[in-house]
Design an enzyme around this catalytic site. Sequence first.
Site, PDB file in Angstrom:
ATOM      1  N   ASP A 131       0.854  -1.192   0.000  1.00  0.00           N
ATOM      2  CA  ASP A 131       0.000   0.000   0.000  1.00  0.00           C
ATOM      3  C   ASP A 131       0.884   1.233   0.000  1.00  0.00           C
ATOM      4  OD1 ASP A 131      -2.094   1.728   0.100  1.00  0.00           O
ATOM      5  OD2 ASP A 131      -2.768   1.196   2.115  1.00  0.00           O
ATOM      6  N   ASP A 221      -3.286   2.417  -5.866  1.00  0.00           N
ATOM      7  CA  ASP A 221      -2.130   2.537  -4.975  1.00  0.00           C
ATOM      8  C   ASP A 221      -1.903   1.314  -4.089  1.00  0.00           C
ATOM      9  OD1 ASP A 221      -4.379   2.934  -3.421  1.00  0.00           O
ATOM     10  OD2 ASP A 221      -3.388   4.353  -2.079  1.00  0.00           O
ATOM     11  N   GLU A 222      -2.552   0.187  -4.365  1.00  0.00           N
ATOM     12  CA  GLU A 222      -2.328  -1.004  -3.560  1.00  0.00           C
ATOM     13  C   GLU A 222      -2.437  -2.253  -4.424  1.00  0.00           C
ATOM     14  OE1 GLU A 222      -5.332  -1.902  -0.582  1.00  0.00           O
ATOM     15  OE2 GLU A 222      -6.689  -0.454  -1.510  1.00  0.00           O
TER      16      GLU A 222
END
Length: 660
Positions: A131, A221-222
């Site tokens: 993350d 974003d992860e």
Amino acid sequence: MTAPTPPSESPREPEEPPEAGHKDPSLTPRLTSEHDTLKYHLLGPSLTKAGQDSVDQKKVSEVIFNASKGSKFFNREEAKDKILTQKIDQILQKKRHLDTLDLSRELRHADNLVAQLELTRDLSQCIVHVDCDAFYAAVEQLDRPELKDLPFAVGGGVLTTCNYVARKYGCRSGMASFVAKKLCPDLVLLKLNFDKYNAKAQEVRQVLAEYDPRFESASIDEAYLNITQYCADRDMEPEDAVQQMRDEIHEKTRITVSAGIAANAKLAKICSNMNKPNGQFLLPNDRMAIMKFMASLPPRKVNGVGRVLERQLGGIGIKTCGDIYQYRQYLSPLFGEKAYEFLIHCYLGLGRTRIQPAEEYERKSVGTESTFHEMSDPVKFREKLRWTAEELEKDMKKAECKGRTLVLKVKLHTFEVYTRQVVTPKAICMADHLYNYSLPILAKLEQEIPGMKLRLMGLRVTHLESTKKPDTMAFFGFRPRKTTADPGSAVAPDPENTNRKAENAADGHDVWEQWPEEEMYQLDHDLQAQADAVVLASQEEGDSTITPRGSDSNHRHGKEIHPHPNPSPCKPETRAEEEGTWWDCPICNRPQAPDERQFNDHIDLCLSRQTIREAVHQDVPSQPPKLGTPETPKKSRLGGEKKRGRPPTVDPRQKKLCFG
């Protein structure tokens, strides 16, 4: 610029969710203030975001409560909180009734489920959840390094994310910007730039692909990775591999990431939030360690447990995932079967271990929606609906699908949400069709709600059908043949394909049984011999419909059966053996030389075998005629009268076949 001084911070226990409607003295006492549950509800869904642990949430809730009091949003949230409070009272009332009954049956059922799920525990995999830390803010900070020590956020009317300096004031994603300004008057707001964020996300993914080419993107974003094979190939510990990966990401992208390492995806997701920002947390692949970890974990920390379920669980006394076992006999009657099974999974710390690209998951729906300033003009409604339909068409073309159920979603200026759907006569994906079928739904809503004012509109299509073109090259076998690697072989097996087949078998997916090569060749030899006998017998009676193997007859009528193409001693087979490339026949699965003409001849032969098989079943006598007995001439049925009914076909996947 000088960074403002954050509010005083003092160590304190994480605030527990307020309870509602407690009348059972054995449970937590009822809250004294009638607005406590509402204040907690107003803290929003991102309460568990990293950087909030040391924040005085009681002070933050007071600021949000006073800043939004009297607004339409506040009134809507207040109404929702009252409904939830009533629902919790009903749950408690039902629980008191259950206490008067014999729940031994429910208890046995729960224990059996726990035992069954325990058998599915897989501790052999190493799953990582990565993350990025305050991703949008981190990307913006690369262009504006002067903001490093200042509180700033990205977004407009609602914050998309904020840096960790702003989080110390209680600011978080999903919060209204005017409320964030009250918590932190010096907060700097930046506009969104998705092109910049997508480019940076692609740089991160390039690094992730080196550790797991089949990593799964959970959002921009992860991502989830399975680094089991990576660690085994390089004899590395998972912690060292993840640290190396995080260092590479920081070196190439100049942003930091946090990671969680565990036995499954659910635990890895929880662990990635333990040492944020720029940290990692390892939960050992050990049952006792996992059970101990889950025993003290608040349910809200588990992905899938939100404000509503958290308060409902707290209402009956479940404060941690470990408490779930104590109340296991109540879960199914109070919350339903799905929630009951989900909570048992949480108690045991079980989750999926299969990581695959997001594109490989079966898609259930495709939709798009947008928020805008309040509008009440019917003409603007239709303009917005048309724009939404065009955006949805782009998404559906990208997803290569169409659907039969169209759903219209609108949010009123009072924050009330309405959804209406229609089943279309055919599957649709074009903007004109999406608009034309959704327009009557919008018109009906306008009649139901006079003077309707909207602030959100969206369209979604479900019951999808794929529009992908079939891969004819794969169907007809124009793929390199997968060969088993040996010490002297230059062709290695595809590990990804092998792993996928193993996963499919483990998950209960259908895997077609393959015929052994020697049985296939013996079957062809026997079948051809019987077919030749039938053809010769037919020719003796004057029937020249089928040309026998090796015959030079020029009288060919009807379907012609060509002999198996003889391999040429030079070109295709030699090249195939040298390069290890073959074309697999889609009928018999036997490898063929990469020559189009010979391959087509072979397919014609395979397609004709069914006809030969039927002829063999009909005309070949079960026993040869005895010597000395005059044989009665028998007319072949191949070119004459058809026998009523169809002989039973043989499953091509059977190993034991009988011809005649």
